[in-house]
Design a protein around this motif. Structure first.
Motif, mmCIF file in Angstrom:
data_model
loop_
_atom_site.group_PDB
_atom_site.id
_atom_site.type_symbol
_atom_site.label_atom_id
_atom_site.label_comp_id
_atom_site.label_asym_id
_atom_site.label_seq_id
_atom_site.Cartn_x
_atom_site.Cartn_y
_atom_site.Cartn_z
ATOM 1 N N TRP A 17 -25.259 -41.785 -6.683
ATOM 2 C CA TRP A 17 -25.115 -43.230 -6.061
ATOM 3 C C TRP A 17 -24.488 -43.013 -5.042
ATOM 4 O O TRP A 17 -23.903 -41.969 -4.527
ATOM 5 C CB TRP A 17 -24.217 -44.085 -7.066
ATOM 6 C CG TRP A 17 -23.044 -43.565 -7.563
ATOM 7 C CD1 TRP A 17 -22.623 -42.429 -8.541
ATOM 8 C CD2 TRP A 17 -21.635 -43.850 -6.936
ATOM 9 N NE1 TRP A 17 -21.372 -42.424 -8.591
ATOM 10 C CE2 TRP A 17 -20.627 -43.114 -7.609
ATOM 11 C CE3 TRP A 17 -21.333 -44.622 -5.931
ATOM 12 C CZ2 TRP A 17 -19.477 -43.126 -7.181
ATOM 13 C CZ3 TRP A 17 -19.884 -44.802 -5.473
ATOM 14 C CH2 TRP A 17 -19.149 -44.157 -6.150
ATOM 15 N N SER A 18 -24.445 -44.147 -4.160
ATOM 16 C CA SER A 18 -23.944 -44.140 -2.687
ATOM 17 C C SER A 18 -23.135 -45.141 -2.581
ATOM 18 O O SER A 18 -22.986 -46.449 -3.092
ATOM 19 C CB SER A 18 -25.146 -44.239 -1.761
ATOM 20 O OG SER A 18 -26.253 -43.365 -1.832
ATOM 21 N N SER A 19 -21.862 -44.709 -1.925
ATOM 22 C CA SER A 19 -20.855 -45.778 -1.597
ATOM 23 C C SER A 19 -21.328 -46.816 -0.552
ATOM 24 O O SER A 19 -22.484 -46.760 -0.109
ATOM 25 C CB SER A 19 -19.558 -45.274 -1.158
ATOM 26 O OG SER A 19 -20.047 -44.606 0.184
ATOM 27 N N ARG A 20 -20.606 -47.843 -0.393
ATOM 28 C CA ARG A 20 -20.811 -48.812 0.465
ATOM 29 C C ARG A 20 -21.193 -48.432 1.864
ATOM 30 O O ARG A 20 -21.665 -48.855 2.863
ATOM 31 C CB ARG A 20 -19.565 -49.984 0.754
ATOM 32 C CG ARG A 20 -19.575 -50.791 -0.771
ATOM 33 C CD ARG A 20 -18.616 -51.817 -0.509
ATOM 34 N NE ARG A 20 -18.418 -52.699 -1.826
ATOM 35 C CZ ARG A 20 -17.730 -53.734 -1.981
ATOM 36 N NH1 ARG A 20 -17.008 -54.006 -0.866
ATOM 37 N NH2 ARG A 20 -17.782 -54.348 -3.096
ATOM 38 N N THR A 21 -20.466 -47.085 2.349
ATOM 39 C CA THR A 21 -20.544 -46.441 3.610
ATOM 40 C C THR A 21 -21.889 -45.488 3.528
ATOM 41 O O THR A 21 -21.684 -44.578 4.312
ATOM 42 C CB THR A 21 -19.227 -45.603 3.859
ATOM 43 O OG1 THR A 21 -18.802 -44.907 2.793
ATOM 44 C CG2 THR A 21 -18.497 -47.046 4.283
ATOM 45 N N THR A 22 -22.381 -45.521 2.329
ATOM 46 C CA THR A 22 -23.869 -44.581 2.365
ATOM 47 C C THR A 22 -23.459 -43.225 1.905
ATOM 48 O O THR A 22 -24.260 -42.239 2.041
ATOM 49 C CB THR A 22 -24.842 -44.669 3.333
ATOM 50 O OG1 THR A 22 -24.261 -44.067 4.472
ATOM 51 C CG2 THR A 22 -25.112 -46.168 3.516
ATOM 52 N N GLU A 23 -22.196 -42.951 1.584
ATOM 53 C CA GLU A 23 -21.846 -41.407 0.980
ATOM 54 C C GLU A 23 -22.064 -41.323 -0.185
ATOM 55 O O GLU A 23 -22.293 -42.097 -1.177
ATOM 56 C CB GLU A 23 -20.257 -41.398 1.268
ATOM 57 C CG GLU A 23 -19.874 -41.380 2.699
ATOM 58 C CD GLU A 23 -18.135 -41.533 2.831
ATOM 59 O OE1 GLU A 23 -17.558 -41.778 1.640
ATOM 60 O OE2 GLU A 23 -17.838 -40.884 3.961
ATOM 61 N N PRO A 24 -22.994 -40.295 -0.375
ATOM 62 C CA PRO A 24 -23.499 -39.889 -1.780
ATOM 63 C C PRO A 24 -22.532 -39.216 -2.738
ATOM 64 O O PRO A 24 -21.760 -38.294 -2.337
ATOM 65 C CB PRO A 24 -24.602 -38.876 -1.455
ATOM 66 C CG PRO A 24 -24.271 -38.151 -0.268
ATOM 67 C CD PRO A 24 -23.409 -39.030 0.666
ATOM 68 N N TYR A 25 -22.541 -39.456 -4.133
ATOM 69 C CA TYR A 25 -21.779 -39.051 -5.102
ATOM 70 C C TYR A 25 -22.421 -38.856 -6.197
ATOM 71 O O TYR A 25 -23.430 -39.277 -6.400
ATOM 72 C CB TYR A 25 -20.573 -40.010 -5.326
ATOM 73 C CG TYR A 25 -19.572 -40.104 -4.112
ATOM 74 C CD1 TYR A 25 -18.320 -39.406 -4.241
ATOM 75 C CD2 TYR A 25 -19.716 -41.423 -3.228
ATOM 76 C CE1 TYR A 25 -17.421 -39.781 -3.197
ATOM 77 C CE2 TYR A 25 -18.981 -41.382 -2.097
ATOM 78 C CZ TYR A 25 -17.580 -40.606 -2.033
ATOM 79 O OH TYR A 25 -16.754 -40.927 -0.929
ATOM 80 N N SER A 27 -21.716 -38.507 -10.509
ATOM 81 C CA SER A 27 -20.612 -38.772 -11.611
ATOM 82 C C SER A 27 -20.982 -38.120 -12.891
ATOM 83 O O SER A 27 -22.275 -38.034 -13.198
ATOM 84 C CB SER A 27 -20.446 -40.267 -11.798
ATOM 85 O OG SER A 27 -20.037 -41.120 -10.741
ATOM 86 N N THR A 46 -16.137 -37.823 -10.461
ATOM 87 C CA THR A 46 -16.980 -38.328 -9.452
ATOM 88 C C THR A 46 -17.006 -37.600 -8.062
ATOM 89 O O THR A 46 -15.841 -37.733 -7.571
ATOM 90 C CB THR A 46 -16.740 -39.845 -9.260
ATOM 91 O OG1 THR A 46 -16.860 -40.481 -10.503
ATOM 92 C CG2 THR A 46 -17.467 -40.391 -8.095
ATOM 93 N N PHE A 48 -18.076 -35.820 -4.480
ATOM 94 C CA PHE A 48 -18.807 -36.105 -3.131
ATOM 95 C C PHE A 48 -19.846 -35.246 -3.214
ATOM 96 O O PHE A 48 -19.642 -33.831 -3.539
ATOM 97 C CB PHE A 48 -18.052 -35.694 -2.101
ATOM 98 C CG PHE A 48 -18.783 -35.858 -0.641
ATOM 99 C CD1 PHE A 48 -19.256 -37.090 -0.331
ATOM 100 C CD2 PHE A 48 -18.393 -35.029 0.381
ATOM 101 C CE1 PHE A 48 -19.919 -37.273 0.938
ATOM 102 C CE2 PHE A 48 -19.197 -35.133 1.611
ATOM 103 C CZ PHE A 48 -19.936 -36.204 1.959
#
Length: 266
Positions: A17-25, A27, A46, A48
């Protein structure tokens, strides 16, 4: 975490999934039965995940994650993922049993209806073709609408064309009637205090024989939506996991949580 280090059997769930700042993670959560015979879930990490999301790289990342937590992959019963091609490939590479997330597939089935609406909403050519087809078949000139961030209560003259017409309301009512009952299944199959995999087969049966069963004396958009959702789900569950689902259903031998049964019977 000593409680997971010596597990004889466990399953897992993973997701990109991606954070609000589009960084991929990525889990990773495991599920197991403890010494008191209680179902436990532990979100292990979770992390990076900036690497390319190819099946090979994901496969290696998942192997490393299990190893880092001292988990023997030989004791992994199955891993639940979405239907992304890279996730499917990753588990194929690791030779792990994969169980597709029912909630994700249900969401995709519902999403097809939105795609149909969007296709005719944003393409003048298709919209014009729809109008012509309705005219040739002597059908009401219904229009499909899609979501809009514009406030319906705005008095801006330029936005008045966005107000729903009676045809739009008919479409919305048909979609609501067809899809609203599916919310209960999404909630029930997202439970963490019971083994939800054993309910997938019964839910599919209930959708086919009751909830989404076409009504022979009726026709229209609502029935078309039901058929499309059923066709998608039935097609997606014609895969090797069928044996796993059968085993889980017969082994567990119970019904879905009683809190949902009443609404399912409607």
């Amino acid at each position: 975490m000593n409680e997971i280090r010596y597990l004889e059997a466990y399953s897992a769930t993973t997701d990109l999934w991606s954070s609000r700042t589009t960084e991929p993670y990525i889990s990773l959560t495991i599920h197991f039965i403890d010494d008191d015979w209680k179902l436990r879930s532990r979100c292990l990490q979770t992390a990076f995940f900036p690497e390319d999301h190819t099946g090979a790289i994901i496969a290696l990342g998942l192997k490393d994650a299990l190893s880092a937590w001292g988990l023997d992959e030989a004791h992994l019963v199955c891993m639940t993922t979405d239907s992304g091609a890279n996730m499917v490939r990753a588990l194929e590479i690791n030779k792990w049993t994969r169980l597709a997330c029912f909630g994700h597939r249900l969401h995709n089935a519902i999403g097809m209806c939105k795609k149909v609406v969007s296709t005719f909403s944003y393409s003048w050519k298709k919209k014009n073709a729809l109008t012509s087809a309705q005219r040739e078949l002597n059908l009401p000139p219904h229009k499909l609408i899609t979501e809009s961030p514009t406030r319906w209560g705005s008095r801006d003259q330029k936005s008045r064309h966005l107000l729903p017409t009676w045809q739009d309301i008919d479409v919305l009512e048909a979609i609501t009637k067809a899809l609203k009952p599916l919310q209960d299944f999404t909630d029930a199959l997202s439970g963490e205090e019971y083994v939800s995999v054993s309910y997938v087969k019964p839910v599919l049966h209930l959708l086919n024989t009751n909830i989404l069963k076409p009504e022979e004396d009726k026709a229209g958009l609502c029935e078309d939506i039901k058929k499309r959702v059923l066709d998608y789900l039935n097609e997606k569950y014609k895969d090797p996991t069928d044996e796993l689902l059968n085993m889980a259903t017969w082994t567990h031998g119970s019904r879905p949580p009683t809190c949902h049964l009443k609404s399912w019977r409607k």
